[in-house]
Design a protein around this motif. Structure first.
Motif, PDB file in Angstrom:
ATOM      1  N   UNK A  29       0.858  -1.197   0.000  1.00 58.71           N
ATOM      2  CA  UNK A  29       0.000   0.000   0.000  1.00 58.71           C
ATOM      3  C   UNK A  29       0.886   1.236   0.000  1.00 58.71           C
ATOM      4  N   UNK A  30       0.564   2.202  -0.841  1.00 61.37           N
ATOM      5  CA  UNK A  30       1.286   3.489  -0.814  1.00 61.37           C
ATOM      6  C   UNK A  30       0.445   4.450   0.014  1.00 61.37           C
ATOM      7  N   UNK A  31       0.992   4.817   1.184  1.00 65.63           N
ATOM      8  CA  UNK A  31       0.227   5.662   2.105  1.00 65.63           C
ATOM      9  C   UNK A  31       0.256   7.117   1.645  1.00 65.63           C
ATOM     10  N   UNK A  32      -0.697   7.471   0.803  1.00 68.97           N
ATOM     11  CA  UNK A  32      -0.795   8.837   0.307  1.00 68.97           C
ATOM     12  C   UNK A  32      -0.163   8.956  -1.069  1.00 68.97           C
ATOM     13  N   UNK A  33      -0.986   9.378  -2.047  1.00 66.16           N
ATOM     14  CA  UNK A  33      -0.451   9.626  -3.398  1.00 66.16           C
ATOM     15  C   UNK A  33      -0.753  11.073  -3.793  1.00 66.16           C
ATOM     16  N   UNK A  34      -1.130  11.870  -2.765  1.00 66.77           N
ATOM     17  CA  UNK A  34      -1.475  13.274  -3.001  1.00 66.77           C
ATOM     18  C   UNK A  34      -0.595  14.205  -2.165  1.00 66.77           C
ATOM     19  N   UNK A  35       0.618  13.724  -1.798  1.00 68.10           N
ATOM     20  CA  UNK A  35       1.538  14.588  -1.045  1.00 68.10           C
ATOM     21  C   UNK A  35       2.099  15.663  -1.984  1.00 68.10           C
ATOM     22  N   UNK A  36       2.517  16.808  -1.457  1.00 69.74           N
ATOM     23  CA  UNK A  36       3.108  17.849  -2.318  1.00 69.74           C
ATOM     24  C   UNK A  36       4.547  17.486  -2.715  1.00 69.74           C
ATOM     25  N   UNK A  37       4.688  16.417  -3.470  1.00 69.69           N
ATOM     26  CA  UNK A  37       6.004  15.929  -3.916  1.00 69.69           C
ATOM     27  C   UNK A  37       5.903  15.656  -5.419  1.00 69.69           C
ATOM     28  N   UNK A  38       7.037  15.480  -6.118  1.00 74.21           N
ATOM     29  CA  UNK A  38       6.956  15.331  -7.581  1.00 74.21           C
ATOM     30  C   UNK A  38       6.023  14.210  -8.042  1.00 74.21           C
ATOM     31  N   UNK A  39       6.007  13.057  -7.378  1.00 77.08           N
ATOM     32  CA  UNK A  39       5.100  11.991  -7.859  1.00 77.08           C
ATOM     33  C   UNK A  39       3.937  11.730  -6.902  1.00 77.08           C
ATOM     34  N   UNK A  40       3.762  12.595  -5.909  1.00 76.70           N
ATOM     35  CA  UNK A  40       2.607  12.492  -5.014  1.00 76.70           C
ATOM     36  C   UNK A  40       2.816  11.550  -3.825  1.00 76.70           C
ATOM     37  N   UNK A  41       3.946  10.821  -3.806  1.00 80.72           N
ATOM     38  CA  UNK A  41       4.194   9.939  -2.645  1.00 80.72           C
ATOM     39  C   UNK A  41       5.291  10.545  -1.767  1.00 80.72           C
ATOM     40  N   UNK A  42       5.335  10.112  -0.507  1.00 84.38           N
ATOM     41  CA  UNK A  42       6.232  10.746   0.478  1.00 84.38           C
ATOM     42  C   UNK A  42       7.700  10.435   0.172  1.00 84.38           C
ATOM     43  N   UNK A  43       8.540  11.414   0.499  1.00 81.79           N
ATOM     44  CA  UNK A  43       9.980  11.304   0.182  1.00 81.79           C
ATOM     45  C   UNK A  43      10.779  11.133   1.476  1.00 81.79           C
ATOM     46  N   UNK A  44      11.710  10.152   1.463  1.00 84.06           N
ATOM     47  CA  UNK A  44      12.561   9.899   2.622  1.00 84.06           C
ATOM     48  C   UNK A  44      14.007   9.742   2.168  1.00 84.06           C
ATOM     49  N   UNK A  45      14.913   9.881   3.138  1.00 81.92           N
ATOM     50  CA  UNK A  45      16.363   9.777   2.899  1.00 81.92           C
ATOM     51  C   UNK A  45      16.808   8.457   3.535  1.00 81.92           C
ATOM     52  N   UNK A  46      17.216   7.494   2.712  1.00 84.88           N
ATOM     53  CA  UNK A  46      17.545   6.152   3.215  1.00 84.88           C
ATOM     54  C   UNK A  46      19.044   6.040   3.458  1.00 84.88           C
ATOM     55  N   UNK A  47      19.398   5.672   4.701  1.00 86.08           N
ATOM     56  CA  UNK A  47      20.809   5.561   5.079  1.00 86.08           C
ATOM     57  C   UNK A  47      21.133   4.098   5.363  1.00 86.08           C
ATOM     58  N   UNK A  48      22.263   3.645   4.837  1.00 84.51           N
ATOM     59  CA  UNK A  48      22.662   2.247   5.046  1.00 84.51           C
ATOM     60  C   UNK A  48      23.074   2.038   6.507  1.00 84.51           C
ATOM     61  N   UNK A  49      22.594   0.953   7.081  1.00 83.26           N
ATOM     62  CA  UNK A  49      22.824   0.671   8.504  1.00 83.26           C
ATOM     63  C   UNK A  49      24.321   0.543   8.828  1.00 83.26           C
ATOM     64  N   UNK A  50      25.126   0.166   7.848  1.00 85.50           N
ATOM     65  CA  UNK A  50      26.567   0.046   8.103  1.00 85.50           C
ATOM     66  C   UNK A  50      27.214   1.434   8.218  1.00 85.50           C
ATOM     67  N   UNK A  51      26.775   2.376   7.388  1.00 85.67           N
ATOM     68  CA  UNK A  51      27.266   3.754   7.517  1.00 85.67           C
ATOM     69  C   UNK A  51      26.869   4.331   8.873  1.00 85.67           C
ATOM     70  N   UNK A  52      25.688   3.937   9.321  1.00 82.81           N
ATOM     71  CA  UNK A  52      25.204   4.401  10.627  1.00 82.81           C
ATOM     72  C   UNK A  52      26.092   3.846  11.752  1.00 82.81           C
ATOM     73  N   UNK A  53      26.463   2.583  11.638  1.00 83.37           N
ATOM     74  CA  UNK A  53      27.314   1.952  12.657  1.00 83.37           C
ATOM     75  C   UNK A  53      28.660   2.687  12.735  1.00 83.37           C
ATOM     76  N   UNK A  54      29.198   3.064  11.584  1.00 81.85           N
ATOM     77  CA  UNK A  54      30.479   3.798  11.579  1.00 81.85           C
ATOM     78  C   UNK A  54      30.329   5.126  12.321  1.00 81.85           C
ATOM     79  N   UNK A  55      29.198   5.798  12.134  1.00 85.01           N
ATOM     80  CA  UNK A  55      28.975   7.083  12.811  1.00 85.01           C
ATOM     81  C   UNK A  55      28.952   6.897  14.328  1.00 85.01           C
ATOM     82  N   UNK A  56      28.410   5.773  14.791  1.00 89.44           N
ATOM     83  CA  UNK A  56      28.387   5.513  16.239  1.00 89.44           C
ATOM     84  C   UNK A  56      29.804   5.376  16.790  1.00 89.44           C
ATOM     85  N   UNK A  57      30.657   4.664  16.046  1.00 85.22           N
ATOM     86  CA  UNK A  57      32.043   4.496  16.494  1.00 85.22           C
ATOM     87  C   UNK A  57      32.740   5.849  16.566  1.00 85.22           C
TER      88      UNK A  57
END
Ligand SMILES: NC(=O)c1ccc[n+]([C@@H]2O[C@H](COP(=O)([O-])OP(=O)(O)OC[C@H]3O[C@@H](n4cnc5c(N)ncnc54)[C@H](O)[C@@H]3O)[C@@H](O)[C@H]2O)c1
Ligand SMILES: O=c1ccn([C@@H]2O[C@H](COP(=O)(O)OP(=O)(O)O[C@H]3O[C@H](CO)[C@@H](O)[C@H](O)[C@H]3O)[C@@H](O)[C@H]2O)c(=O)[nH]1
Length: 330
Positions: free
Chosen positions: A205-233
């Motif tokens: 299910x796409x939760x919302x296709x009427x968002x104020x974004x280029x294709x109407x669906x919500x936009x997120x920034x996906x970060x790789x969990x390994x890059x995140x682990x490095x930041x913790x160190x």
């Protein structure tokens, strides 16, 4: 270092614990398994099953020489939609639990802390990408509880010389070796889409296709969990007494729900049926990070920023998990 990891049987905590052990640190995990899996606790870590609010005092000790060099606090309730419906679970599970942990740390003389904060502390941004100087106006109780904890940590750093870092993760995804995202009840976009590819779900299910974004669906920034682990160190190694540092962590590019579904179809080579659905309460339209501060001050260098690579790692993990449970049944 000897480190206490809360929530180390969960997704991010288990990957970070794996990396900490690989780098020669000693790891003790507290987890109540409310959303985590005992199977995810990495080999080599000591595991204490329990609620942080109940066991932190005993585990950290009361005075004398501190038993730990630092605490990584991942344990939390962290679902945006659920927090709108059951805010009480979030105020108690996140804020009350963390206040107990901060007090246990203070009494034991343990002052180094890395806390899992979130993009959800910002709410609907005025501009994109979001910097740490931007207003914090959460649009859901989950983000509000994490912001309240950030404020508590700032005052502990000032008054009690904590050396604290809040890492405001954007959307974490991907996997590392045999650890990845595998919750009993899954609500996150990438694992759900991959479950459709695996034939475990009929459609996404796409939760919302009427968002104020280029294709109407919500936009997120996906970060790789390994890059995140490095930041913790990096955060642990560079922490400064009496200071609470706050860093955004993302890949710096936004992808819409439709784009994520397309990436999953590309990587798996399988069809992914979709349906339009109403917006989910509490969701902002767009969350994209500026991680410039983490890059400049921590020397963080995210290496796995390609969405297809992130999805491919999550896919490899889920397939291997399927093979393992298949083998276990034979
Ligand atoms: N996954 C993301 O995209 C994301 C993004 C931003 C921030 N975060 C934060 O990162 C942290 C980890 O998230 P995750 O995705 O790995 O979640 P998760 O649900 O997979 O892991 C959380 C772990 O904490 C444990 N836990 C919860 N409350 C506890 C308590 N009171 N005592 C002991 N154990 C407890 C759970 O059993 C689970 O193992 C959370 O603090 C979350 O808010 C996650
Ligand atoms: O079946 C689904 C599931 C999700 N979504 C959408 O996909 C996007 C991403 O959703 P999800 O994967 O659930 O993550 P978020 O709600 O963005 O929250 C994650 O990312 C936040 C930081 O941005 C963290 O604070 C949270 O802990 C973490 O769960 C959102 O727009 C959802 O509405 C769908 O359209 N269909």
């Amino acid at each position: 270092m000897k480190l206490l990891v809360t929530g180390g049987a969960g997704y991010v905590g288990s990957v970070c614990s794996t990396v900490l052990l690989e780098r020669g640190h000693e790891v003790v995990i507290i987890d109540d398994l409310s959303t985590g899996n005992a199977d995810a606790v990495p080999l080599g870590a000591e595991f204490i099953e329990g609620d942080v609010a109940d066991v932190a005092v005993d585990v950290l000790g009361t005075g004398g020489t501190p038993r730990f060099d630092g605490v990584l606090h991942f344990a939390a309730q962290s679902l945006v939609g659920e927090s709108v419906e059951y805010p009480e679970k979030y105020w108690r599970g996140n804020v009350v639990t963390t206040l107990e942990l901060l007090e246990a740390m203070r009494h034991s003389g343990t002052r180094r802390l890395v806390f899992s904060s979130t993009a959800a502390t910002y709410g609907e941004p005025e501009h994109s990408p979001i910097t740490e100087a931007d207003p914090t106006r959460p649009t859901n109780p989950y983000g509000a509880t994490k912001l309240a904890i950030d404020h508590a940590i700032t005052s502990y750093a000032v008054a009690h010389s904590f050396a604290a870092t809040s890492l405001r993760y954007f959307n974490v995804a991907g996997a590392y070796k045999s650890v990845g995202e595998n919750r009993v009840v899954e609500t996150h976009l990438i694992p759900l889409v991959l479950q459709v590819a695996l034939g475990q779900r009929e459609k996404i299910s796409m939760f919302g296709t009427d968002w104020p974004t280029p294709d109407g669906t919500a936009v997120r920034d996906y970060i790789h969990v390994l890059d995140l682990a490095e930041a913790h160190l990096l955060a642990l190694e560079s922490s400064i007494e009496g200071r609470h540092r706050i860093y955004n962590l993302g890949s710096g590019a936004g992808f819409s729900v439709r784009e994520v579904i397309s990436a999953c179809a590309r990587v798996t080579g399988l069809p992914i049926p979709v349906e339009d659905a109403p917006r989910r309460a509490g969701d902002p339209a767009i969350l994209v990070a500026s991680s410039d501060r983490a890059i400049a001050e921590l020397g963080w260098r995210p290496e796995h920023t390609d969405l297809d690579e992130i999805v491919a790692d999550a896919w490899a993990y889920l397939q291997q998990l399927g093979d393992r449970s298949h083998a276990a049944r034979r």
